[in-house]
Design a protein around this motif. Structure first.
Motif, short mmCIF file in Angstrom:
data_model
loop_
_atom_site.label_atom_id
_atom_site.label_comp_id
_atom_site.label_asym_id
_atom_site.label_seq_id
_atom_site.Cartn_x
_atom_site.Cartn_y
_atom_site.Cartn_z
N ARG A 194 0.83 -1.21 0.00
CA ARG A 194 0.00 0.00 0.00
C ARG A 194 0.87 1.26 0.00
O ARG A 194 0.57 2.23 -0.70
CB ARG A 194 -0.94 -0.01 1.21
CG ARG A 194 -1.85 1.21 1.26
CD ARG A 194 -2.76 1.17 2.47
NE ARG A 194 -3.88 0.27 2.28
CZ ARG A 194 -4.07 -0.87 2.93
NH1 ARG A 194 -3.17 -1.25 3.84
NH2 ARG A 194 -5.11 -1.63 2.70
N ALA A 195 1.93 1.25 0.78
CA ALA A 195 2.79 2.43 0.87
C ALA A 195 3.55 2.69 -0.43
O ALA A 195 3.56 3.81 -0.94
CB ALA A 195 3.78 2.26 2.02
N ILE A 196 4.18 1.64 -0.97
CA ILE A 196 5.02 1.81 -2.17
C ILE A 196 4.20 2.01 -3.42
O ILE A 196 4.42 2.94 -4.20
CB ILE A 196 5.95 0.58 -2.34
CG1 ILE A 196 6.88 0.43 -1.13
CG2 ILE A 196 6.76 0.71 -3.64
CD1 ILE A 196 7.85 1.56 -0.95
N LEU A 209 6.95 5.82 8.37
CA LEU A 209 6.23 4.77 9.10
C LEU A 209 6.72 3.38 8.76
O LEU A 209 6.72 2.48 9.62
CB LEU A 209 4.72 4.88 8.81
CG LEU A 209 4.00 6.10 9.39
CD1 LEU A 209 2.55 6.15 8.93
CD2 LEU A 209 4.06 6.08 10.93
N ILE A 210 7.14 3.17 7.50
CA ILE A 210 7.61 1.84 7.12
C ILE A 210 9.13 1.77 7.02
O ILE A 210 9.70 0.73 6.67
CB ILE A 210 7.00 1.38 5.77
CG1 ILE A 210 7.48 2.27 4.62
CG2 ILE A 210 5.47 1.36 5.84
CD1 ILE A 210 7.12 1.72 3.24
N ASN A 248 2.61 13.52 2.44
CA ASN A 248 2.05 12.24 2.87
C ASN A 248 3.00 11.09 2.54
O ASN A 248 3.16 10.15 3.34
CB ASN A 248 0.70 12.00 2.18
CG ASN A 248 0.12 10.65 2.56
OD1 ASN A 248 -0.27 10.41 3.70
ND2 ASN A 248 0.07 9.75 1.59
N CYS A 249 3.65 11.17 1.38
CA CYS A 249 4.61 10.14 0.98
C CYS A 249 5.75 10.06 1.99
O CYS A 249 6.20 8.98 2.36
CB CYS A 249 5.15 10.44 -0.42
SG CYS A 249 6.26 9.18 -1.10
N ALA A 250 6.21 11.22 2.44
CA ALA A 250 7.29 11.26 3.44
C ALA A 250 6.84 10.63 4.75
O ALA A 250 7.58 9.84 5.37
CB ALA A 250 7.73 12.70 3.68
N LEU A 299 11.15 9.12 1.02
CA LEU A 299 11.56 10.46 1.44
C LEU A 299 12.23 11.19 0.28
O LEU A 299 12.06 12.40 0.11
CB LEU A 299 12.52 10.37 2.62
CG LEU A 299 11.97 9.70 3.89
CD1 LEU A 299 13.04 9.67 4.98
CD2 LEU A 299 10.73 10.42 4.39
N GLY A 300 12.99 10.43 -0.53
CA GLY A 300 13.62 11.03 -1.71
C GLY A 300 12.59 11.54 -2.70
O GLY A 300 12.74 12.64 -3.25
#
Length: 249
Positions: free
Chosen positions: A87-89, A146-147, A139-141, A153-154
């Motif tokens: 979900r994150a990636i 979180l993971i 939000n991506c950062a 972050l990049g």
């Protein structure tokens, strides 16, 4: 229609428009600037980037809704068994990249359309995309923290840098004569970088899942794209540098 079916519809659209745009990308890069090929194929590239970014948003939202059914091939891989990671990636990070692509494509198009009326660049869609990019990058950062995924972050840093430099130009009181052209080059080459990165990284998941997060795979499009931008900016600076100081813009 199920989430999985909708996901695959977005993927098919993404591949068709993205592949067209990535092939078209090189024509305006190497063609004579302002020539017929540059203008015609450049429009094709811009439109396909907007369509590709829109499809990528659909892909990311489907992934966020159901990461398991949209990426069943990853459940057997040790690195992606956790749905939260998928979900994150493939959800939050792709959403940030998709929004960034839309931002750059639209902004680059507006820079050339409004080259004679700088204030017209501050229209609602352009400003809205700056806000959307800042939000999705932030939000991506957060999701990356979180993971524990520094790559996210990049991506966020690139999003923030894009918004910052775009707003700097949009609210610049007296842009120099070639500022719009520098921004046009930066934005549309940047859109190409974004989509090439997505195709290299996310495309590798199908065959070599571990490569999706390999920093080298992400660095190649960025390095090539930055080299193109700096080269084109240097070409723009040459005629101005040759003029007497009093005649420069």
């Amino acid at each position: 229609m199920s989430v999985s079916e909708l996901f695959h519809l977005f993927v098919a659209s993404h591949i068709v428009t993205g592949a067209t745009g990535l092939l078209a990308f090189w024509v305006p890069v190497f063609a004579k600037k302002g020539g017929t090929a540059h203008r015609t194929v450049g429009k094709v590239f811009t439109v396909t980037m907007l369509l590709t970014g829109t499809a990528a948003i659909g892909i990311s939202l489907c992934t966020l809704a159901d990461p398991v059914s949209t990426h069943p091939h990853l459940t057997e891989h040790a690195d992606f068994r956790d749905p939260a990671l998928v979900r994150a990636i493939f959800g939050w990070m792709m959403l940030a990249l998709a929004t960034l692509t839309l931002n750059l494509a639209w902004y680059g198009w507006q820079c050339i359309r409004n080259r004679r009326d700088h204030t017209a660049n501050r229209e609602s869609v352009n400003l809205g995309l700056q806000a959307a990019t800042f939000i999705t990058a932030t939000n991506c950062a957060v999701q990356g923290l979180l993971i524990g995924q520094p790559l996210m972050l990049g991506v966020s840093l690139i999003g923030w840098a894009t918004v910052g430099t775009n707003l700097w130009f949009l609210y610049k009181r007296q842009p120099a004569a070639n500022d719009w052209l520098r921004e046009h080059i930066k934005a549309l080459v940047g859109a190409g970088i974004s989509v090439y990165t997505a195709f290299f990284a996310f495309g590798a998941v199908r065959t070599f899942p571990t490569l999706a997060l390999h920093p080298v795979l992400w660095a190649i499009p960025l390095t090539v794209g930055l080299a193109i931008i700096l080269y084109q900016w240097r070409k723009l600076a040459r005629p101005r540098a040759a003029l007497p100081a009093g005649q420069r813009a």
